[in-house]
Design a protein around this motif. Structure first.
Motif, mmCIF file in Angstrom:
data_model
loop_
_atom_site.group_PDB
_atom_site.id
_atom_site.type_symbol
_atom_site.label_atom_id
_atom_site.label_comp_id
_atom_site.label_asym_id
_atom_site.label_seq_id
_atom_site.Cartn_x
_atom_site.Cartn_y
_atom_site.Cartn_z
ATOM 1 N N ALA A 48 0.831 -1.200 0.000
ATOM 2 C CA ALA A 48 0.000 0.000 0.000
ATOM 3 C C ALA A 48 0.870 1.256 0.000
ATOM 4 O O ALA A 48 0.587 2.223 -0.713
ATOM 5 C CB ALA A 48 -0.939 -0.005 1.202
ATOM 6 N N ILE A 49 1.940 1.236 0.780
ATOM 7 C CA ILE A 49 2.845 2.388 0.825
ATOM 8 C C ILE A 49 3.569 2.536 -0.508
ATOM 9 O O ILE A 49 3.730 3.651 -1.016
ATOM 10 C CB ILE A 49 3.825 2.259 2.000
ATOM 11 C CG1 ILE A 49 3.060 2.403 3.323
ATOM 12 C CG2 ILE A 49 4.945 3.290 1.907
ATOM 13 C CD1 ILE A 49 3.874 2.080 4.545
ATOM 14 N N ASP A 50 3.983 1.419 -1.101
ATOM 15 C CA ASP A 50 4.625 1.471 -2.414
ATOM 16 C C ASP A 50 3.669 2.022 -3.469
ATOM 17 O O ASP A 50 4.070 2.791 -4.348
ATOM 18 C CB ASP A 50 5.126 0.094 -2.831
ATOM 19 C CG ASP A 50 6.314 -0.379 -2.011
ATOM 20 O OD1 ASP A 50 6.967 0.471 -1.362
ATOM 21 O OD2 ASP A 50 6.587 -1.607 -2.018
ATOM 22 N N SER A 51 2.404 1.647 -3.382
ATOM 23 C CA SER A 51 1.395 2.145 -4.320
ATOM 24 C C SER A 51 1.213 3.644 -4.163
ATOM 25 O O SER A 51 1.107 4.377 -5.158
ATOM 26 C CB SER A 51 0.071 1.414 -4.086
ATOM 27 O OG SER A 51 -0.946 1.971 -4.879
ATOM 28 N N LEU A 52 1.157 4.119 -2.930
ATOM 29 C CA LEU A 52 1.040 5.556 -2.676
ATOM 30 C C LEU A 52 2.255 6.294 -3.220
ATOM 31 O O LEU A 52 2.126 7.332 -3.880
ATOM 32 C CB LEU A 52 0.892 5.817 -1.171
ATOM 33 C CG LEU A 52 0.907 7.278 -0.721
ATOM 34 C CD1 LEU A 52 -0.256 8.043 -1.337
ATOM 35 C CD2 LEU A 52 0.857 7.355 0.793
ATOM 36 N N ASN A 53 3.431 5.756 -2.984
ATOM 37 C CA ASN A 53 4.660 6.367 -3.486
ATOM 38 C C ASN A 53 4.661 6.396 -5.011
ATOM 39 O O ASN A 53 5.050 7.398 -5.626
ATOM 40 C CB ASN A 53 5.878 5.609 -2.960
ATOM 41 C CG ASN A 53 7.170 6.313 -3.277
ATOM 42 O OD1 ASN A 53 7.227 7.532 -3.331
ATOM 43 N ND2 ASN A 53 8.221 5.530 -3.488
ATOM 44 N N GLY A 54 4.213 5.312 -5.634
ATOM 45 C CA GLY A 54 4.142 5.257 -7.093
ATOM 46 C C GLY A 54 3.172 6.280 -7.661
ATOM 47 O O GLY A 54 3.449 6.924 -8.683
ATOM 48 N N ALA A 55 2.031 6.452 -6.995
ATOM 49 C CA ALA A 55 1.037 7.423 -7.466
ATOM 50 C C ALA A 55 1.573 8.845 -7.366
ATOM 51 O O ALA A 55 1.371 9.659 -8.280
ATOM 52 C CB ALA A 55 -0.253 7.283 -6.660
ATOM 53 N N THR A 60 3.966 13.551 -10.120
ATOM 54 C CA THR A 60 5.078 14.485 -10.299
ATOM 55 C C THR A 60 5.616 14.432 -11.725
ATOM 56 O O THR A 60 5.821 15.466 -12.371
ATOM 57 C CB THR A 60 6.208 14.176 -9.299
ATOM 58 O OG1 THR A 60 5.692 14.278 -7.979
ATOM 59 C CG2 THR A 60 7.386 15.120 -9.469
ATOM 60 N N ASN A 61 5.821 13.213 -12.222
ATOM 61 C CA ASN A 61 6.368 13.054 -13.571
ATOM 62 C C ASN A 61 5.424 13.606 -14.640
ATOM 63 O O ASN A 61 5.862 14.292 -15.569
ATOM 64 C CB ASN A 61 6.686 11.586 -13.855
ATOM 65 C CG ASN A 61 7.836 11.080 -13.012
ATOM 66 O OD1 ASN A 61 8.671 11.851 -12.551
ATOM 67 N ND2 ASN A 61 7.880 9.772 -12.795
ATOM 68 N N VAL A 62 4.136 13.298 -14.511
ATOM 69 C CA VAL A 62 3.170 13.778 -15.504
ATOM 70 C C VAL A 62 3.050 15.299 -15.431
ATOM 71 O O VAL A 62 2.925 15.974 -16.455
ATOM 72 C CB VAL A 62 1.799 13.085 -15.319
ATOM 73 C CG1 VAL A 62 0.749 13.686 -16.231
ATOM 74 C CG2 VAL A 62 1.916 11.597 -15.588
#
Length: 109
Positions: A48-55, A60-62
């Motif tokens: 869940a934390i990895d998913s939040l970090n990915g989002a 940021t990238n977009v």
């Protein structure tokens, strides 16, 4: 163009996974069961934390691509909103977990 939203697994699918995990852990002995359940909770929390970090990284990238003119503002808005909703969910879950912990700690034996 906005990319397609990935499908969300149905509630029944997650219940069957939970039932399979419960059956597997119930067949194990005492401390092994505790270790398996805490490990699966740790894995779930980590994912869940990895998913939040990915989002947030995606947003940021977009946003940077939109600022450079390589992506649309709509894509940046969608990515930013997804990251915001994920952050709000994590915050709400944290608040509930702290409230539950405080309630347990205040219980009289």
């Amino acid at each position: 163009m906005i990319p397609a939203i990935p499908s969300i697994p149905s509630v029944g699918a997650s219940e069957s996974v939970a039932a399979t995990q419960a059956a597997a852990s119930s067949s194990a002995a005492g401390s092994a069961t505790d270790a398996a359940s805490s490990t699966s909770f740790q894995n779930m929390l980590g994912q869940a934390i990895d998913s939040l970090n990915g989002a947030t990284n995606n947003a940021t990238n977009v946003s940077l691509e939109a600022a450079a003119g390589n992506a649309s503002v709509a894509d940046a808005t969608v990515a930013s909103t997804e990251a915001d909703l994920d952050t709000q969910l994590a915050s709400a879950l944290t608040d509930k977990a702290v409230t539950a912990l405080n309630t347990i700690m205040n219980m009289q034996a």
